[in-house]
Design an enzyme around this catalytic site. Structure first.
Site, short mmCIF file in Angstrom:
data_model
loop_
_atom_site.label_atom_id
_atom_site.label_comp_id
_atom_site.label_asym_id
_atom_site.label_seq_id
_atom_site.Cartn_x
_atom_site.Cartn_y
_atom_site.Cartn_z
N TYR A 1 68.23 79.81 55.64
CA TYR A 1 67.28 78.37 56.21
C TYR A 1 67.40 77.36 55.20
O TYR A 1 67.42 76.19 55.70
CB TYR A 1 65.90 78.94 56.28
CG TYR A 1 65.88 79.62 57.90
CD1 TYR A 1 65.79 78.97 59.12
CD2 TYR A 1 65.84 81.18 58.02
CE1 TYR A 1 65.75 79.40 60.24
CE2 TYR A 1 65.90 81.58 59.08
CZ TYR A 1 65.84 80.99 60.23
OH TYR A 1 65.62 81.44 61.59
N HIS B 1 56.86 63.71 45.42
CA HIS B 1 57.04 64.24 44.02
C HIS B 1 56.84 65.87 43.61
O HIS B 1 56.03 66.06 42.90
CB HIS B 1 56.32 63.22 42.93
CG HIS B 1 56.51 61.70 43.30
ND1 HIS B 1 55.56 60.73 42.99
CD2 HIS B 1 57.43 61.02 43.87
CE1 HIS B 1 56.24 59.50 43.19
NE2 HIS B 1 57.19 59.71 43.93
N HIS C 1 59.29 61.48 51.54
CA HIS C 1 59.58 61.55 50.16
C HIS C 1 58.45 62.08 49.34
O HIS C 1 57.45 61.72 49.57
CB HIS C 1 60.07 60.09 49.59
CG HIS C 1 60.10 59.79 48.07
ND1 HIS C 1 60.82 60.65 47.22
CD2 HIS C 1 59.23 58.98 47.50
CE1 HIS C 1 60.27 60.19 46.01
NE2 HIS C 1 59.52 59.27 46.11
ZN LIG Z 1 58.69 58.29 44.37
#
Ligand SMILES: [Zn+2]
Length: 208
Positions: free
Chosen positions: A120, A95, A93
């Site tokens: 891809y 940002h 994860h």
């Molecule tokens: Zn986050």
């Protein structure tokens, strides 16, 4: 070397690589890897540029922290993918700027936030879905991710960032990087007439 020792080293090495290349910054972003008896996760308030393999958070197979520093406050985003997709071995994860930028455009389609610009992208990321905005830590965010995880290995959280699952940590990291670079291409081409892959070309790639 045990699988867990290798996983600890791989988390720190790949996290530092992403940090050094500007894919993550400050103490944002988190990684997790499934190990024999639970999960390893990056700690809360830790920079991905400077992780210590010995201090990574360890969670038991019920998702409870049992060793190391406290896990990221975004642990629920990861656990939803493990719960719904048995083949997932790692979750990333970030940002990351270009992916977040796509999530901020008024006309982004939640069912197909980025067009199939390259082979891809289709093969590594596939069926990306965008989820609505939720404040960090909102239980409804974890629930929305869990629900989406049943349909797709990659989601883009609106006004927040991508969460991408893979069979291994390398696979999840490469897919996240492919997503970020394709988001950048998509933004570079805004306003231009483009030729994304056709539906038939996408179907043929997904069948491989
Ligand atoms: Zn986050």
């Amino acid at each position: 070397m045990t699988q867990e020792t290798r996983a600890r080293e791989a988390i720190c090495r790949l996290a530092a690589s992403m940090f050094q290349r500007g894919l993550t910054f400050g103490s944002s972003g988190n990684l997790s890897v499934r190990v024999e008896d639970g999960w390893l996760m990056t700690p809360t308030n830790a920079s991905m540029g400077d992780l210590d393999p010995a201090r990574l958070a360890k969670l038991d197979d019920a998702g409870r922290p049992i060793a190391g520093d406290p896990p990221t406050k975004e642990a629920a985003l990861h656990l939803g993918f493990y719960e719904k997709r048995s083949a997932v071995g790692a979750v990333v994860h970030l940002h990351s700027t270009y992916s977040v930028a796509v999530s901020l455009l008024e006309d982004t389609d939640p069912e197909a936030p980025i067009p199939p610009l390259t082979a891809y992208y289709v093969m590594r990321v596939g069926n990306l879905k965008m989820l609505p905005y939720f404040p960090p830590g909102d239980p409804a965010l974890a629930e929305a991710v869990r629900e989406a995880a049943a349909r797709t290995p990659a989601v883009l959280l609106a006004n927040h960032g991508p969460v991408v699952a893979g069979a291994s940590l390398e696979a999840a990291v490469y897919a996240t990087e492919e997503l970020e670079e394709t988001a950048k291409l998509h933004l570079l081409l805004r306003g231009e007439r483009t030729r994304p892959l056709t539906a038939a070309q996408v179907t043929a790639l997904l069948a491989r």
